[in-house]
Scaffold this active site. Structure first.
Site, PDB file in Angstrom:
ATOM      1  N   HIS A  65       0.827  -1.200   0.000  1.00 46.16           N
ATOM      2  CA  HIS A  65       0.000   0.000   0.000  1.00 46.16           C
ATOM      3  C   HIS A  65       0.870   1.263   0.000  1.00 46.16           C
ATOM      4  CE1 HIS A  65      -2.171   3.087   2.511  1.00 46.16           C
ATOM      5  NE2 HIS A  65      -3.029   2.938   1.528  1.00 46.16           N
ATOM      6  N   GLU A  68       2.208   1.851  -3.375  1.00 50.64           N
ATOM      7  CA  GLU A  68       1.158   2.437  -4.229  1.00 50.64           C
ATOM      8  C   GLU A  68       1.138   3.963  -4.064  1.00 50.64           C
ATOM      9  OE1 GLU A  68      -2.885   3.959  -3.436  1.00 50.64           O
ATOM     10  OE2 GLU A  68      -3.020   1.842  -2.879  1.00 50.64           O
ATOM     11  N   HIS A  69       1.167   4.430  -2.810  1.00 51.87           N
ATOM     12  CA  HIS A  69       1.191   5.880  -2.572  1.00 51.87           C
ATOM     13  C   HIS A  69       2.396   6.538  -3.233  1.00 51.87           C
ATOM     14  CE1 HIS A  69      -1.705   7.197   0.741  1.00 51.87           C
ATOM     15  NE2 HIS A  69      -2.110   6.003   0.383  1.00 51.87           N
ATOM     16  N   GLU A 140      -4.128   7.890   7.585  1.00 53.15           N
ATOM     17  CA  GLU A 140      -5.085   6.977   6.953  1.00 53.15           C
ATOM     18  C   GLU A 140      -5.359   5.789   7.874  1.00 53.15           C
ATOM     19  OE1 GLU A 140      -3.958   5.842   2.985  1.00 53.15           O
ATOM     20  OE2 GLU A 140      -5.597   4.416   2.781  1.00 53.15           O
TER      21      GLU A 140
END
Lengths: 427, 431
Positions: A65, A68-69, A140
């Protein structure tokens, strides 16, 4: 190769680009927008892996993840600002078993498609830009900490799974992401962003010829070989039968689940998923005795939902919602299953649920974004996009009964509860 | 009236039927909208009407019977809800079914779907007193549950609290469903009254989106609405402006991430020629990933996880909505106000304007990609004096200038702020 499904008169093209990437192109008549997805078979569960002939590495939870950022950033600018010049709306998501980058546009498809193909192939990780992302991702993670629906789900997965990576939160923890370095990101990138591990899917209004040319000219690297992702064997039984915690909610939130052993053959796995979908509809759907009784007694409300939760190497049946008496709901569910196994499933209800699912699949072809996402999902699962239609038309009641008979052992299940802070459960 | 792909005709008695001919989808959609003025006294009782009606009817006295019928119609969908569009309550009933061309036995599915929808709306399950009491008490319980569960979603909760305060004492301050106290006090009689009033007094807009010829469906609704009706006049939405001195509300809850929400009442109606400039201004402030909020507050300063600006065109207000670590709330608020005043002072780059225009036009041109968004787009167009197609809206957006944006924004001011923080928040006095 052209894949067609006659009853709806639609088709898509599937081929492998010389780089090794698999491409799926699904033009849709009458649509004004196009959706393009570029994904890799790499998700949060891939924490322990090796390139062919190299030793295994264990990387921190949440790194897929995080990657991905970071991939949106390149040396001179970030991909968002490039897309903002074409007007496309871009996004990305990481799930348990895949990472997908996408955009939608109504104009200037070629430019946006080029941007997508380029930025996914251009990693740029530095000490500074990796450190900077930690604040945002920590926020997040904290947002999900406050989300009771997310918490009840991961607490359930923790109670069901001993080893499988699915028990770990996709974004990791504030602690685990603090160990992420540029070196680790590059290692994961090279292992999993290999063209042979990736899929491109485009649906909606676009020219397949143009898409093909763009892919041919933008795919930089040739495949450097496969990566093996390792998961420890998962025992058949659950870890523990029960878990609860207290949060700021108004009514108790519950999820209970049953862990199943997924079939390694992709087609058999898909068949199992579809059969379970129908069985769940018959047992606990809106037309069922179970839902009808518990709903009219006020034990279940409209938030109740049943799901076949599945992906690479995992399959569970999960039931959840809000209830004043979740333990009673679970007890009644078990009683219902015992009877259903004894009596078998009803033929009429089977035909009706089958009809319902056919309509649902058909409606799934309405939106180009949904089509593009399902193209990627089915390709990564190793099956064809239209296979669900074919499997559905051939289902038999005896297959379903057989499946039901062998499932729902007590020791494969768990119940997860979130209780309101200001009251205790009245049971 | 014909506008773009829409043909709207009267069925008499204050009922209109609009057809959006569209052959790209595999299913079609019927939406029956009942429009009424916002009335605080009916917030709970009217919300219960769709909740009760979608569950059972005379012919299908239990939800499971209705649900079986829906399965037989290839997974058709019937549902109802109540929402707020400007100063109107809108109760909507939907029916969606696959297009006739996909029926395996050549059934006339659209006709069946329309018949089922009219059964649900016009033939509810009743007892001697009115609408069925058992269904009522169950749905009332569920309504109360859903009002109580609003705290589960902290982002939604914070936004609602802000909007409630912004419009306190005005019609718009009333929410569909009402408060827990109002819901608790509702009787079965109240709901029956609201139901009867809805059938008799609401303006009715029916939207059909699909490819199958809707004549049979239209005939069914013409028949259902053939009785004399007396639609009430819906007052124009009041586009009020921000108060002189902004309010500040702080609440504590057991949360890890705080919420910071700021509201602006613009006074700009959906017919105001400045609407397009407002749209572009809001979008470049916080509506796309090249916006000031995203690039400066999220990416550069790492002050929030999300920070967005959005416009409610039908009521003319702006919301700046952010999720922020509690300790960063004072800094995030400063940063948001700074970007807002930058737009007021015309500190806007050409790139920002260009990106906002492209993003807005992309979303307008995408309206037709989804059957629900297409249907509701044209419903909301009816609330303006002139109806715009998405392409016309784009053309207006494209002509907006920097000066129009800053002239308009320089007249706007903050109405108030709502803050939700976790424990251990030490900066009470910094705000």
């Amino acid at each position: 190769m052209k894949m067609t499904y006659e009853p709806v008169g639609e088709s898509y093209e599937r081929y492998q680009d010389p780089s090794g990437v698999t491409v799926l192109l699904y033009p849709m008549k009458g649509y004004s927008g196009a959706y393009a997805l570029f994904g890799t078979k790499y998700g949060s569960i891939d924490q322990y892996f090796a390139r062919e002939g190299e030793p295994f590495s264990l990387v921190p939870a949440g790194i897929a993840h995080y990657l991905e950022h970071k991939l949106f950033e390149s040396e001179d600018c970030d991909a968002f600002s490039l897309f903002s010049k074409t007007g496309a709306s871009a996004n990305a998501y990481t799930s348990f078993d895949k990472t997908v980058y996408l955009f939608s546009c109504t104009e200037r498809f070629e430019e946006s498609f080029g941007i997508l193909l380029d930025f996914v192939q251009s990693p740029y990780f530095t000490e500074e830009n990796v450190k900077k992302e930690q604040g945002i991702i920590a926020q997040e993670i904290k947002m999900y900490d406050d989300d009771p629906g997310w918490q009840v789900f991961f607490r359930l997965l923790g109670a069901l799974y001993h080893n499988h990576g699915v028990k770990t939160d996709i974004a990791g923890t504030v602690e685990s992401i603090s160990h992420i370095t540029p070196e680790l990101l590059y290692r994961c990138y090279h292992a999993f962003y290999d063209p042979s591990n990736m899929v491109i899917a485009v649906a909606g209004n676009f020219s397949p010829e143009t898409a093909k040319e763009l892919i041919a000219s933008h795919m930089k690297a040739k495949s450097q070989g496969k990566t093996v992702s390792f998961t420890e064997d998962e025992p058949e039984t659950a870890v523990c039968p029960y878990t609860e915690t207290v949060m700021e909610v108004s009514l108790p939130l519950f999820q209970f689940g049953y862990k199943m052993m997924p079939d390694p053959d992709p087609y058999a796995f898909l068949k199992a998923q579809i059969e379970w979908e129908i069985i769940l509809e018959m047992l606990v759907g809106a037309s069922s005795d179970f839902y009808d009784a518990l709903y009219s007694e006020g034990l279940l409300n409209a938030t109740f939902d049943a799901e076949v939760f599945s992906g690479r190497g995992f399959l569970s049946l999960i039931f959840g919602g809000e209830s004043k008496k979740p333990k009673e709901v679970f007890a009644r569910f078990k009683e219902m299953i015992r009877k259903a196994k004894e009596e078998g499933l009803d033929e009429k209800a089977f035909l009706s649920a089958k009809n319902g699912l056919y309509g649902k699949y058909l409606k799934g072809l309405n939106d180009a974004d949904g089509v593009a996402a399902d193209l990627i999902n089915s390709e990564m699962a190793g099956v064809g996009f239209f296979d669900p239609f074919l499997i559905l038309s051939k289902l038999t009641l005896s297959d379903l009964n057989q499946r039901l008979k062998n499932a729902f052992a007590e020791n494969t299940s768990a119940l997860s509860l979130i209780l309101p802070k200001h009251q205790t459960e009245q049971e | 009236m014909t506008k773009g792909p829409v043909r709207r005709e009267s069925l008499g008695n204050g009922v209109f039927f609009s057809t959006i001919s569209e052959n790209r989808f595999k299913s079609n959609l019927l939406a029956v909208h009942f429009l009424l003025p916002i009335d605080e006294g009916q917030a709970s009782s009217l919300a219960l009407v769709p909740m009760m009606l979608e569950k059972c009817s005379e012919k299908y006295p239990r939800y499971r019977f209705l649900s079986r019928r829906l399965d037989a119609l290839y997974g058709a969908y019937i549902g109802g809800n109540m929402s707020k569009y400007g100063d109107r309550f809108v109760v909507t009933f939907y029916a969606s079914v696959i297009e006739n061309r996909y029926a395996l036995q050549k059934e006339d599915l659209l006709k069946e779907s329309a018949a089922l929808l009219s059964e649900v709306i016009f033939h509810p399950l009743r007892d001697e007193e009115g609408l069925d009491y058992q269904n009522f008490s169950l749905q009332k319980e569920y309504l109360m549950d859903s009002i109580r569960s609003q705290i589960n979603d902290k982002r939604r909760y914070a936004l609602n609290r802000l909007i409630e305060k912004m419009y306190q004492g005005e019609r718009y301050g009333v929410f569909p469903g009402g408060t827990l106290k109002q819901a608790e006090a509702v009787t079965a009689r109240d709901v029956t009254d609201s139901y009867n009033r809805m059938l008799k007094e609401a303006s009715v807009e029916i939207f059909y989106t699909g490819d199958t010829d809707p004549e049979a469906a239209k005939a069914i609704f013409r028949e259902c609405f053939s009785k004399e009706r007396t639609p009430v006049n819906i007052p124009k939405t009041d586009f009020s402006v921000s108060r002189e001195t902004p309010f500040l509300i702080k609440e504590r809850m057991d949360v890890t991430q705080g919420k910071l929400c700021i509201g602006v009442k613009t006074g700009i109606s959906s017919d105001d020629p400045r609407l397009s400039a407002l749209r572009v201004g809001v979008n470049l402030l916080g509506g796309n990933p090249a916006s000031k909020f995203f690039l400066h507050i999220r990416e550069r300063d790492n002050l929030c996880y999300y920070c967005l600006a959005r416009l409610d065109r039908l009521k003319g207000f702006l919301i700046f909505d952010s999720g922020v670590d509690s300790k960063n709330i004072p800094a995030a608020k400063q940063a948001i106000l700074k970007e807002f005043s930058a737009v007021q002072n015309g500190e806007i780059t050409d790139e920002e304007i260009a990106a906002a225009k492209l993003a807005l036009c992309n979303s307008f041109r995408s309206v037709g990609e989804n059957i629900y968004s297409l249907s509701s787009y044209y419903l909301t167009q009816l609330f303006s004096e002139t109806i715009q197609t998405p392409d016309e809206a784009c053309r207006q957006i494209e002509s907006v200038t920097k000066k129009e944006i800053s002239d308009l924004f320089s007249k706007l001011r903050i109405d108030g702020t709502f803050i939700l923080t976790g424990e251990g928040y030490e900066h009470e006095n910094d705000l």
